[in-house]
Write an enzyme that holds these catalytic residues in place. Structure first.
Site, PDB file in Angstrom:
ATOM      1  N   HIS A   1      -1.235  10.955  -2.326  1.00 34.95           N
ATOM      2  CA  HIS A   1      -2.474  10.602  -1.632  1.00 34.95           C
ATOM      3  C   HIS A   1      -3.346  11.793  -1.255  1.00 34.95           C
ATOM      4  CE1 HIS A   1      -4.990   9.619   1.898  1.00 34.95           C
ATOM      5  NE2 HIS A   1      -5.177   8.474   1.268  1.00 34.95           N
TER       6      HIS A   1
ATOM      7  N   HIS B   1       0.829  -1.204   0.000  1.00 37.44           N
ATOM      8  CA  HIS B   1       0.000   0.000   0.000  1.00 37.44           C
ATOM      9  C   HIS B   1       0.869   1.262   0.000  1.00 37.44           C
ATOM     10  CE1 HIS B   1      -2.751   2.857   2.323  1.00 37.44           C
ATOM     11  NE2 HIS B   1      -3.444   2.562   1.234  1.00 37.44           N
TER      12      HIS B   1
HETATM   13  O1  G3P Z   1      -6.315   0.522  -1.396  1.00 39.84           O
HETATM   14  C1  G3P Z   1      -7.363   1.329  -1.072  1.00 39.84           C
HETATM   15  C2  G3P Z   1      -6.957   2.312  -0.064  1.00 39.84           C
HETATM   16  O2  G3P Z   1      -5.701   2.810  -0.437  1.00 39.84           O
HETATM   17  C3  G3P Z   1      -7.945   3.404   0.077  1.00 39.84           C
HETATM   18  O3  G3P Z   1      -7.623   4.311   1.082  1.00 39.84           O
HETATM   19  O4  G3P Z   1      -6.908   6.525   1.848  1.00 39.84           O
HETATM   20  O5  G3P Z   1      -5.246   4.710   1.677  1.00 39.84           O
HETATM   21  O6  G3P Z   1      -6.148   5.739  -0.383  1.00 39.84           O
HETATM   22  P1  G3P Z   1      -6.427   5.358   1.044  1.00 39.84           P
HETATM   23 CA    CA Z   2      -5.138   4.402  -2.035  1.00 37.65          CA
END
Ligand code: G3P
Ligand code: CA
Length: 268
Positions: free
Chosen positions: A57, A15
């Site tokens: 992000h 992630h």
């Molecule tokens: O993988 C989905 C997730 O990344 C969504 O939340 O806020 O980390 O982009 P966020």
């Molecule tokens: Ca994400």
């Protein structure tokens, strides 16, 4: 157990890269994820003022750079001058300052992914938090195609486009009807089967909190022929929950620790 890619375990996706170990969405975070044997990578994408897709992000630059203000108000050249790594920690000896501190464009990241012989999966989340968003899916899909990551296999995609935004997923579907897409869900939406059919995605991306409160969504997805991805899964207890419900993909900030926990639980 999961049959995604014919594997007997969920795929482990890094992630924002291995973002618990290196600054999120920098090359250092993706190099660390590769070293830690992630099955693939996740990134968020937004458009700059001059309509370049970049990996980032937040709406604002403040948290993860030495800049400030809205990302969408800056050109790529302006954004490239900022430092995206020092907020996270000192530069370790294993990385260059460029790898630790530079913003990645989507093209730079996809070039890194496309060059790997292990064929990692790339999950690209289009973020609809700023202006210019309407052009984001077209720009993202153009980049996916440029690097040959659009293999249109509903069981083995090289790249997938994810979003919380229904219009964004519909837009992506209209640009490339066969692209693998993931409908991100932070809560259970009403008439989800109908909505999902309208969106036309291949997978649901459930928050771990949603899997905990509504595990019946896994069976609901399966009965619609939909795969199940879960984010952001970091603790052993969260990993165990994902294994219990046999999800297809785990999205985690620490792929090495997640792989270790999966192996330990499988052996016990
Ligand atoms: O993988 C989905 C997730 O990344 C969504 O939340 O806020 O980390 O982009 P966020
Ligand atoms: Ca994400």
């Amino acid at each position: 157990m999961s049959t995604f890619l014919g594997q007997q375990r969920p795929l482990v996706i890094a992630h924002r890269g291995a973002s618990s170990l290196a600054p999120e969405m920098t090359m250092a975070a993706y190099l660390k994820a590769r070293q830690d044997l992630a099955d693939g990578y996740e990134c968020d994408v937004q458009l700059t003022k001059d309509l370049q897709p970049v990996c980032f992000h937040d709406t604002n630059l403040n948290r993860t750079s030495n800049g400030f203000g809205r990302l969408g108000a800056k050109t790529l050249a302006e954004l490239k001058r900022l430092d995206y790594g020092t907020w996270f920690g000192e530069l370790p000896t294993e990385f260059t300052i460029e790898q630790w501190c530079s913003m990645l464009t989507l093209s730079e990241l996809l070039e890194f992914v496309a060059a790997q012989s292990t064929a990692p999966i790339m999950l690209i989340e289009t973020k609809h938090i700023s202006a210019n968003g309407i052009k984001l899916e077209a720009a993202t899909i153009a980049a996916i195609k440029k690097f040959g990551l659009d293999n249109h296999d509903s069981t083995k995609p090289r790249a997938a486009l994810m979003s919380f935004s229904i219009p964004a997923l519909r837009r992506a579907r209209s640009i490339d009807p066969d692209l693998y897409t993931v409908f991100l869900l932070a809560k259970k939406l009403p008439a989800l089967d109908k909505l999902s059919n309208f969106v036309g995605s291949n997978a649901w991306g459930l928050g771990i909190h949603l899997l905990r409160t509504n595990p019946e969504l896994v069976e609901q997805a399966r009965s619609n022929g939909i795969q199940v991805f879960v984010w952001t899964v970091n603790t052993p207890e969260q990993i165990e929950l994902c294994l219990k419900y046999k999800v297809d993909v785990i999205i985690t900030d620490n792929p090495a620790a997640t792989n270790q926990t999966i192996a330990r639980l499988a052996a016990s």
